[in-house]
Design a protein around this motif. Structure first.
Motif, PDB file in Angstrom:
ATOM      1  N   LEU A 138       0.836  -1.196   0.000  1.00 56.36           N
ATOM      2  CA  LEU A 138       0.000   0.000   0.000  1.00 56.36           C
ATOM      3  C   LEU A 138       0.874   1.251   0.000  1.00 56.36           C
ATOM      4  CD1 LEU A 138      -3.076  -0.130  -0.075  1.00 56.36           C
ATOM      5  CD2 LEU A 138      -3.108   0.606   2.304  1.00 56.36           C
ATOM      6  N   LEU A 139       2.054   1.142   0.587  1.00 52.18           N
ATOM      7  CA  LEU A 139       3.021   2.244   0.555  1.00 52.18           C
ATOM      8  C   LEU A 139       3.345   2.615  -0.884  1.00 52.18           C
ATOM      9  CD1 LEU A 139       5.050   4.071   2.128  1.00 52.18           C
ATOM     10  CD2 LEU A 139       6.697   2.181   1.941  1.00 52.18           C
ATOM     11  N   GLU A 140       3.505   1.609  -1.737  1.00 49.99           N
ATOM     12  CA  GLU A 140       3.812   1.850  -3.152  1.00 49.99           C
ATOM     13  C   GLU A 140       2.572   2.311  -3.922  1.00 49.99           C
ATOM     14  OE1 GLU A 140       7.382  -1.422  -3.704  1.00 49.99           O
ATOM     15  OE2 GLU A 140       5.325  -2.112  -3.409  1.00 49.99           O
ATOM     16  N   LEU A 141       1.434   1.707  -3.642  1.00 52.90           N
ATOM     17  CA  LEU A 141       0.203   2.092  -4.335  1.00 52.90           C
ATOM     18  C   LEU A 141      -0.187   3.533  -4.013  1.00 52.90           C
ATOM     19  CD1 LEU A 141      -2.061  -1.090  -3.961  1.00 52.90           C
ATOM     20  CD2 LEU A 141      -0.898  -0.260  -6.025  1.00 52.90           C
ATOM     21  N   SER A 142       0.135   3.983  -2.792  1.00 48.35           N
ATOM     22  CA  SER A 142      -0.252   5.334  -2.378  1.00 48.35           C
ATOM     23  C   SER A 142       0.468   6.409  -3.180  1.00 48.35           C
ATOM     24  CB  SER A 142       0.009   5.532  -0.884  1.00 48.35           C
ATOM     25  OG  SER A 142       1.401   5.511  -0.598  1.00 48.35           O
ATOM     26  N   VAL A 143       1.542   6.022  -3.876  1.00 50.79           N
ATOM     27  CA  VAL A 143       2.262   6.964  -4.737  1.00 50.79           C
ATOM     28  C   VAL A 143       1.553   7.116  -6.081  1.00 50.79           C
ATOM     29  CG1 VAL A 143       4.450   7.421  -5.926  1.00 50.79           C
ATOM     30  CG2 VAL A 143       4.457   6.432  -3.631  1.00 50.79           C
ATOM     31  N   GLN A 144       0.945   6.030  -6.558  1.00 50.10           N
ATOM     32  CA  GLN A 144       0.327   6.019  -7.882  1.00 50.10           C
ATOM     33  C   GLN A 144      -1.185   6.183  -7.846  1.00 50.10           C
ATOM     34  OE1 GLN A 144       3.370   2.589  -9.233  1.00 50.10           O
ATOM     35  NE2 GLN A 144       1.887   3.079 -10.794  1.00 50.10           N
ATOM     36  N   THR A 146      -4.765   7.586  -5.814  1.00 53.20           N
ATOM     37  CA  THR A 146      -5.280   8.524  -4.822  1.00 53.20           C
ATOM     38  C   THR A 146      -5.889   7.731  -3.668  1.00 53.20           C
ATOM     39  OG1 THR A 146      -7.488   8.609  -5.813  1.00 53.20           O
ATOM     40  CG2 THR A 146      -5.833  10.175  -6.658  1.00 53.20           C
ATOM     41  N   ASN A 147      -6.101   8.397  -2.542  1.00 55.49           N
ATOM     42  CA  ASN A 147      -6.755   7.733  -1.417  1.00 55.49           C
ATOM     43  C   ASN A 147      -8.128   7.211  -1.820  1.00 55.49           C
ATOM     44  OD1 ASN A 147      -4.547   8.359   0.107  1.00 55.49           O
ATOM     45  ND2 ASN A 147      -5.656   9.522   1.672  1.00 55.49           N
ATOM     46  N   ILE A 151      -9.364   3.330  -1.525  1.00 60.46           N
ATOM     47  CA  ILE A 151     -10.583   2.957  -0.801  1.00 60.46           C
ATOM     48  C   ILE A 151     -11.534   2.190  -1.719  1.00 60.46           C
ATOM     49  CG2 ILE A 151     -12.657   3.893   0.302  1.00 60.46           C
ATOM     50  CD1 ILE A 151     -10.811   6.184   1.349  1.00 60.46           C
ATOM     51  N   GLU A 152     -11.634   2.627  -2.968  1.00 61.16           N
ATOM     52  CA  GLU A 152     -12.485   1.926  -3.938  1.00 61.16           C
ATOM     53  C   GLU A 152     -12.001   0.498  -4.192  1.00 61.16           C
ATOM     54  OE1 GLU A 152     -15.335   3.024  -6.216  1.00 61.16           O
ATOM     55  OE2 GLU A 152     -15.513   3.934  -4.220  1.00 61.16           O
ATOM     56  N   GLN A 153     -10.682   0.289  -4.109  1.00 56.84           N
ATOM     57  CA  GLN A 153     -10.101  -1.026  -4.390  1.00 56.84           C
ATOM     58  C   GLN A 153      -9.847  -1.851  -3.119  1.00 56.84           C
ATOM     59  OE1 GLN A 153      -9.501  -2.515  -7.363  1.00 56.84           O
ATOM     60  NE2 GLN A 153     -10.586  -0.758  -8.258  1.00 56.84           N
ATOM     61  N   ARG A 154     -10.271  -1.324  -1.988  1.00 57.61           N
ATOM     62  CA  ARG A 154      -9.968  -1.981  -0.712  1.00 57.61           C
ATOM     63  C   ARG A 154     -10.440  -3.437  -0.673  1.00 57.61           C
ATOM     64  NH1 ARG A 154     -12.751   1.238   3.514  1.00 57.61           N
ATOM     65  NH2 ARG A 154     -14.549   0.339   2.466  1.00 57.61           N
ATOM     66  N   GLU A 155     -11.669  -3.676  -1.068  1.00 57.54           N
ATOM     67  CA  GLU A 155     -12.180  -5.047  -1.013  1.00 57.54           C
ATOM     68  C   GLU A 155     -11.442  -5.958  -1.990  1.00 57.54           C
ATOM     69  OE1 GLU A 155     -16.373  -7.556  -1.241  1.00 57.54           O
ATOM     70  OE2 GLU A 155     -16.344  -5.454  -0.628  1.00 57.54           O
ATOM     71  N   ASN A 156     -11.133  -5.446  -3.174  1.00 56.43           N
ATOM     72  CA  ASN A 156     -10.374  -6.248  -4.142  1.00 56.43           C
ATOM     73  C   ASN A 156      -8.993  -6.608  -3.598  1.00 56.43           C
ATOM     74  OD1 ASN A 156     -12.253  -6.533  -6.220  1.00 56.43           O
ATOM     75  ND2 ASN A 156     -11.713  -4.557  -7.129  1.00 56.43           N
ATOM     76  N   LEU A 157      -8.360  -5.668  -2.881  1.00 58.62           N
ATOM     77  CA  LEU A 157      -7.052  -5.940  -2.298  1.00 58.62           C
ATOM     78  C   LEU A 157      -7.145  -7.047  -1.258  1.00 58.62           C
ATOM     79  CD1 LEU A 157      -5.709  -2.289  -1.890  1.00 58.62           C
ATOM     80  CD2 LEU A 157      -4.827  -4.014  -3.468  1.00 58.62           C
ATOM     81  N   ASP A 370     -11.311   3.949   8.440  1.00 53.79           N
ATOM     82  CA  ASP A 370     -11.114   5.400   8.353  1.00 53.79           C
ATOM     83  C   ASP A 370      -9.638   5.795   8.236  1.00 53.79           C
ATOM     84  OD1 ASP A 370     -13.844   5.904   8.515  1.00 53.79           O
ATOM     85  OD2 ASP A 370     -13.814   5.945  10.718  1.00 53.79           O
ATOM     86  N   ASN A 371      -8.742   4.980   8.789  1.00 54.59           N
ATOM     87  CA  ASN A 371      -7.335   5.392   8.807  1.00 54.59           C
ATOM     88  C   ASN A 371      -6.375   4.308   8.331  1.00 54.59           C
ATOM     89  OD1 ASN A 371      -7.379   3.592  10.931  1.00 54.59           O
ATOM     90  ND2 ASN A 371      -6.279   4.917  12.352  1.00 54.59           N
ATOM     91  N   PHE A 372      -6.897   3.268   7.648  1.00 55.51           N
ATOM     92  CA  PHE A 372      -6.029   2.147   7.285  1.00 55.51           C
ATOM     93  C   PHE A 372      -4.908   2.559   6.342  1.00 55.51           C
ATOM     94  CE2 PHE A 372      -8.857   2.079   3.686  1.00 55.51           C
ATOM     95  CZ  PHE A 372      -8.130   1.527   2.631  1.00 55.51           C
ATOM     96  N   ILE A 373      -5.141   3.548   5.480  1.00 60.06           N
ATOM     97  CA  ILE A 373      -4.078   3.987   4.562  1.00 60.06           C
ATOM     98  C   ILE A 373      -2.926   4.595   5.351  1.00 60.06           C
ATOM     99  CG2 ILE A 373      -3.496   5.528   2.642  1.00 60.06           C
ATOM    100  CD1 ILE A 373      -6.413   5.311   1.722  1.00 60.06           C
ATOM    101  N   GLU A 374      -3.266   5.426   6.324  1.00 61.02           N
ATOM    102  CA  GLU A 374      -2.238   6.044   7.157  1.00 61.02           C
ATOM    103  C   GLU A 374      -1.476   4.990   7.957  1.00 61.02           C
ATOM    104  OE1 GLU A 374      -5.078   9.045   5.928  1.00 61.02           O
ATOM    105  OE2 GLU A 374      -5.352   7.107   6.879  1.00 61.02           O
TER     106      GLU A 374
END
Length: 380
Positions: A138-144, A146-147, A151-157, A370-374
């Motif tokens: 997710l660290l790498e995905l967060s560069v390419q 948007t949040n 979030i839209e792809q969370r379930e697929n991940l 709410d804060n999983f990306i962070e």
């Protein structure tokens, strides 16, 4: 196929020209070769790429004959050996080559840290930079992305994981087929090759049991009884699965052995898609009885990828007392203890009273939707 920016690219570029051998571990199909090939495009000089799956290359780089190896690399500035775990005595041969041609830049990849490390680490002490490449973090995905896109792809991940080949496919059927191929073919290839396993079905059955127990403490004795093998054999098999980057374990945190559980480990998968393919369950989260445990596995694995890539000084654990108080995840850091509760749908979680009383200087927070990306990118 979409090309993902990898966090390790910058440091690998810098270290290739450092005078040391660069070693990159990681599971099959995770993008090691693609990453190195991308880096080599920016490296000046002539490059020799060697696939260690080919017998002629195995013979040459296991010969202990400097003149023979010199004749192969003559005129080249960079040597890239892919899948180096195939080469017998790779370490001593690379030591001979490195010492004989110190100006030659050498990059080595391998899909098994157990086999490759055993052949390389000791002979090459002080001569290597070692890194591990995981499925896309997710660290790498967060560069390419948007949040919003994450979030839209969370379930697929959570359902399909983050292998590069999976993320590059939008079709769900194709994702499932590729995951099943990964789990049935590539997943066991190195394990069975290096583990000298007499009954291959046992390790497959063990992996199935572990897949059903993510987020729970596992008893090697109980697993052994279910599989009709010894607990020591279970421990050996789990070690193999770890060394091939399929699973990892968390130990129980304890500074009070009388009250806190520390004897059994929790075992998670590095990739939730692989885990789901093992149990052949790709149902949406709303129809799963393991959604919470899948969420926990996802968050812990992403946090550990972040720790590995950034070199953050944090030792991961879980925490539980014999009376039932528990925290899903704990980090022991120079800044102090950090406790986390991981809930897919958290509602104002509070730290266990025992945790606060035992470790009053520790911090506590939730890792939720709410804060999983962070949390996964080190901003919490």
């Amino acid at each position: 196929m979409e090309l993902f920016n990898r966090y390790l690219e910058k440091s690998l570029k810098e270290r290739i020209s450092s005078g040391k051998i660069v070693v990159l571990y990681g599971p099959r199909q995770v993008g090691k070769t693609t990453l190195i090939q991308q880096i080599l495009k920016s490296i000046p000089g002539k490059i020799l790429t060697v696939n260690a799956d080919e017998q002629r290359n195995i013979d040459a780089f296991s010969s202990r004959d400097l003149s023979k190896m010199k004749s192969l690399v003559a005129g080249y500035d960079v040597l890239f050996i892919d899948e180096a775990q195939r080469i017998p005595e790779a370490g001593i041969n690379l030591k001979i080559l490195h010492d004989g041609l110190p100006q030659l830049m050498i990059i080595v990849t391998g899909s098994s840290s157990l086999e490759l490390a055993g052949k390389i680490n000791e002979p090459l002490t002080g001569r290597t930079w070692t890194h591990v490449l995981f499925p896309i973090s997710l660290l790498e995905l967060s560069v390419q992305w948007t949040n919003y896109e994450i979030i839209e792809q969370r379930e697929n991940l959570l359902l399909y994981g983050s292998y590069p080949g999976i993320l590059s496919r939008q079709n769900i059927i194709e994702r499932r087929e590729l995951l099943m191929e990964l789990s049935r073919a590539y997943l066991y290839k190195d394990i069975l090759a290096i583990g000298n396993i007499r009954h291959s079905e046992k390790i497959k059955d063990l992996l199935l049991l572990l897949a059903y127990q993510i987020g729970s403490e596992v008893s090697f004795s109980e697993l052994g009884k279910q599989l009709s093998i010894s607990k020591d054999t279970v421990a050996d098999y789990i070690n193999l699965l770890e060394q091939c980057f399929i699973v990892f374990r968390l130990s129980g945190f304890s500074r009070n052995l009388r009250k806190e559980v520390s004897k059994m480990d929790k075992i998670y998968f590095w990739d939730t898609g692989i885990r789901n393919s093992v149990i052949e369950n790709f149902k949406p989260l709303e129809k799963r009885d393991d959604a919470g445990r899948l969420w926990e596995n996802f968050l812990v694995s992403e946090r550990l990828k972040w720790i590995s890539y950034t070199g953050t000084e944090a030792h991961p654990y879980f925490w539980r007392t014999y009376t039932g108080a528990e925290l899903d995840y704990v980090e022991d850091t120079p800044q102090g203890l950090k406790g986390y509760e991981m809930k897919l749908r958290a509602k104002n979680p509070k730290a266990p009273k025992t945790w606060i009383e035992t470790y009053p200087d520790s911090s506590f927070s939730a890792a939720d939707q709410d804060n999983f990306i962070e949390f996964c990118t080190g901003r919490v």
